[in-house]
Design a protein around this motif. Sequence first.
Motif, PDB file in Angstrom:
ATOM      1  N   ASN A 122      14.362  -6.698   2.870  1.00  0.00           N
ATOM      2  CA  ASN A 122      14.561  -6.293   1.474  1.00  0.00           C
ATOM      3  C   ASN A 122      13.316  -6.448   0.604  1.00  0.00           C
ATOM      4  N   ILE A 123      12.450  -7.382   0.935  1.00  0.00           N
ATOM      5  CA  ILE A 123      11.213  -7.567   0.171  1.00  0.00           C
ATOM      6  C   ILE A 123      10.078  -7.740   1.183  1.00  0.00           C
ATOM      7  N   CYS A 124       9.087  -6.869   1.121  1.00  0.00           N
ATOM      8  CA  CYS A 124       8.066  -6.891   2.169  1.00  0.00           C
ATOM      9  C   CYS A 124       6.761  -6.249   1.698  1.00  0.00           C
ATOM     10  N   HIS A 125       5.742  -6.408   2.540  1.00  0.00           N
ATOM     11  CA  HIS A 125       4.411  -5.825   2.303  1.00  0.00           C
ATOM     12  C   HIS A 125       3.939  -5.128   3.567  1.00  0.00           C
ATOM     13  N   ARG A 126       3.191  -4.048   3.374  1.00  0.00           N
ATOM     14  CA  ARG A 126       2.644  -3.292   4.495  1.00  0.00           C
ATOM     15  C   ARG A 126       1.162  -3.023   4.274  1.00  0.00           C
ATOM     16  N   CYS A 127       0.382  -3.240   5.329  1.00  0.00           N
ATOM     17  CA  CYS A 127      -1.058  -2.989   5.307  1.00  0.00           C
ATOM     18  C   CYS A 127      -1.328  -1.510   5.575  1.00  0.00           C
ATOM     19  N   TRP A 128      -2.048  -0.848   4.662  1.00  0.00           N
ATOM     20  CA  TRP A 128      -2.502   0.528   4.872  1.00  0.00           C
ATOM     21  C   TRP A 128      -4.011   0.485   5.099  1.00  0.00           C
ATOM     22  N   THR A 129      -4.473   1.040   6.205  1.00  0.00           N
ATOM     23  CA  THR A 129      -5.895   0.946   6.545  1.00  0.00           C
ATOM     24  C   THR A 129      -6.706   2.085   5.944  1.00  0.00           C
ATOM     25  N   SER A 130      -6.072   2.895   5.103  1.00  0.00           N
ATOM     26  CA  SER A 130      -6.754   4.013   4.448  1.00  0.00           C
ATOM     27  C   SER A 130      -6.321   4.053   2.987  1.00  0.00           C
ATOM     28  N   THR A 131      -7.154   4.656   2.143  1.00  0.00           N
ATOM     29  CA  THR A 131      -6.736   4.862   0.748  1.00  0.00           C
ATOM     30  C   THR A 131      -6.031   6.198   0.589  1.00  0.00           C
ATOM     31  N   ASN A 132      -5.834   6.914   1.681  1.00  0.00           N
ATOM     32  CA  ASN A 132      -5.107   8.182   1.641  1.00  0.00           C
ATOM     33  C   ASN A 132      -3.614   7.885   1.693  1.00  0.00           C
ATOM     34  N   ASP A 133      -2.969   7.969   0.557  1.00  0.00           N
ATOM     35  CA  ASP A 133      -1.550   7.608   0.498  1.00  0.00           C
ATOM     36  C   ASP A 133      -0.660   8.655   1.155  1.00  0.00           C
ATOM     37  N   ASN A 134      -1.200   9.832   1.466  1.00  0.00           N
ATOM     38  CA  ASN A 134      -0.385  10.861   2.101  1.00  0.00           C
ATOM     39  C   ASN A 134      -0.309  10.730   3.615  1.00  0.00           C
ATOM     40  N   THR A 135      -1.133   9.862   4.180  1.00  0.00           N
ATOM     41  CA  THR A 135      -1.032   9.597   5.609  1.00  0.00           C
ATOM     42  C   THR A 135      -0.041   8.463   5.793  1.00  0.00           C
ATOM     43  N   PHE A 136       1.189   8.823   6.136  1.00  0.00           N
ATOM     44  CA  PHE A 136       2.251   7.822   6.189  1.00  0.00           C
ATOM     45  C   PHE A 136       1.989   6.832   7.314  1.00  0.00           C
ATOM     46  N   VAL A 137       2.202   5.572   7.010  1.00  0.00           N
ATOM     47  CA  VAL A 137       1.933   4.487   7.962  1.00  0.00           C
ATOM     48  C   VAL A 137       3.241   3.805   8.329  1.00  0.00           C
ATOM     49  N   GLY A 138       3.567   3.757   9.624  1.00  0.00           N
ATOM     50  CA  GLY A 138       4.713   2.984  10.074  1.00  0.00           C
ATOM     51  C   GLY A 138       6.044   3.679   9.867  1.00  0.00           C
ATOM     52  N   GLY A 139       7.115   2.915  10.089  1.00  0.00           N
ATOM     53  CA  GLY A 139       8.470   3.448  10.008  1.00  0.00           C
ATOM     54  C   GLY A 139       9.092   3.241   8.638  1.00  0.00           C
ATOM     55  N   ALA A 140      10.412   3.065   8.619  1.00  0.00           N
ATOM     56  CA  ALA A 140      11.150   2.891   7.369  1.00  0.00           C
ATOM     57  C   ALA A 140      10.670   1.627   6.645  1.00  0.00           C
ATOM     58  N   PRO A 141      10.889   1.547   5.334  1.00  0.00           N
ATOM     59  CA  PRO A 141      10.432   0.378   4.578  1.00  0.00           C
ATOM     60  C   PRO A 141      11.001  -0.932   5.125  1.00  0.00           C
ATOM     61  N   CYS A 142      10.163  -1.975   5.125  1.00  0.00           N
ATOM     62  CA  CYS A 142      10.555  -3.326   5.540  1.00  0.00           C
ATOM     63  C   CYS A 142      11.033  -3.375   6.989  1.00  0.00           C
ATOM     64  N   THR A 143      10.318  -2.650   7.845  1.00  0.00           N
ATOM     65  CA  THR A 143      10.562  -2.708   9.285  1.00  0.00           C
ATOM     66  C   THR A 143       9.226  -2.920   9.987  1.00  0.00           C
ATOM     67  N   GLY A 144       9.284  -3.054  11.288  1.00  0.00           N
ATOM     68  CA  GLY A 144       8.065  -3.126  12.084  1.00  0.00           C
ATOM     69  C   GLY A 144       7.188  -4.308  11.729  1.00  0.00           C
ATOM     70  N   SER A 145       5.918  -4.046  11.492  1.00  0.00           N
ATOM     71  CA  SER A 145       4.954  -5.125  11.243  1.00  0.00           C
ATOM     72  C   SER A 145       4.886  -5.539   9.778  1.00  0.00           C
ATOM     73  N   ASP A 146       5.791  -5.016   8.939  1.00  0.00           N
ATOM     74  CA  ASP A 146       5.826  -5.434   7.531  1.00  0.00           C
ATOM     75  C   ASP A 146       6.034  -6.945   7.453  1.00  0.00           C
ATOM     76  N   THR A 147       5.461  -7.555   6.425  1.00  0.00           N
ATOM     77  CA  THR A 147       5.500  -9.020   6.290  1.00  0.00           C
ATOM     78  C   THR A 147       5.987  -9.428   4.910  1.00  0.00           C
ATOM     79  N   VAL A 148       6.538 -10.638   4.848  1.00  0.00           N
ATOM     80  CA  VAL A 148       6.862 -11.230   3.544  1.00  0.00           C
ATOM     81  C   VAL A 148       5.559 -11.562   2.819  1.00  0.00           C
ATOM     82  N   ASP A 149       4.599 -12.091   3.557  1.00  0.00           N
ATOM     83  CA  ASP A 149       3.295 -12.431   2.977  1.00  0.00           C
ATOM     84  C   ASP A 149       2.537 -11.197   2.519  1.00  0.00           C
ATOM     85  N   ILE A 150       1.647 -11.387   1.554  1.00  0.00           N
ATOM     86  CA  ILE A 150       0.669 -10.351   1.213  1.00  0.00           C
ATOM     87  C   ILE A 150      -0.395 -10.366   2.310  1.00  0.00           C
ATOM     88  N   PRO A 151      -0.647  -9.239   2.980  1.00  0.00           N
ATOM     89  CA  PRO A 151      -1.697  -9.231   4.002  1.00  0.00           C
ATOM     90  C   PRO A 151      -3.048  -9.636   3.405  1.00  0.00           C
TER      91      PRO A 151
END
Length: 347
Positions: free
Chosen positions: A158-187
Amino acid sequence: MHSWATVAAVGLLASGAAAQNMLRFACSQLVVDRIDPLVNPGQRYTPHLHQIVGGNSFNLTMDINNHDLAAKSTCTSCSFVQDLSNYWTAVMFFKAKNGTYKRVPQVGNGGPQGQLINKGGLDIYYIPSGKVTAFKPGFRMLAGNAANTDNSKVTKGNICHRCWTSTNDNTFVGGAPCTGSDTVDIPQDTKCKMIRQTIIFPTCWDGKNLDSPDHKSHVAYSGTGASGGGSCPSSHPVKLPQIMYELMWNVSSFMDKSIWPDSGNALMYSMNLGGAAAHGDYVFGWKGDSLQKAMDKNCNLNKDCPAAGLTYQAPEKYNACNVKQQAPEDVEGWLKALPMGEMAIKA
């Protein structure tokens, strides 16, 4: 709503996401201010800084009984004219090696449903799952805990953070929100050029109370993730639209590791705490029954929806809806300390 994962996986644009029938729209910055009418009503220079979007009647005290946001607001920094609600979160800061702080800028977000343009704000979702009942005038709620330091007390779904390795916001990274490698911590990694913060709100209401002393007890979660929620418990039987905040923090200007602190985190929220303290505040303010109609008529994304009377306004319109700080202080540029207690002091 299993289509979330499917849409994310195949990267379909707006046409493919239509089956989800969810509102997804941009809100630009209304103001960055140290007031909080939900948790600290009437107080100027609250314990930490917030960034606020939505209707321009946002005020120091928005009393549940006499502050009609839809009637008192003359504009909204969100892209639907009918949405005069207010949405706010803490602000992310970067701490440099020399002990000074700078606010991390916020940008719009793309992803499978297409790009959203916001000027320093966030993106809002209203996700229905089956028949839902829109919020009532005066309704407000809080997700997360601004004082929490324990990651285990946060539901990562329900509350998470995801690391994006690009500033291109149109290149979608990962799956649905708060899944996969998403973390509670700020990367805390220079490979992250942007950090996406997701805050998902409860979807079940007790059907009686517009608020509660902790701003949480009148609502309840029914599952995790951006699915619209599952069936509601008998204590909170009324199914609500699921609200999700999505924030893109652009950390790309802080990539020089030589300016990072020798120890401790470089990125934190305005409470001087990490991702476990991420939180979002919501005060309902849609005009009339426009949100109910939008849910009933399957209005989608950020487009006009004549069946519900929803009208989309262009970015130059919602970008222009701003208010002055009610706790005035200069929070831009490098600061000597986080604005907590004392007024902000420039470095």
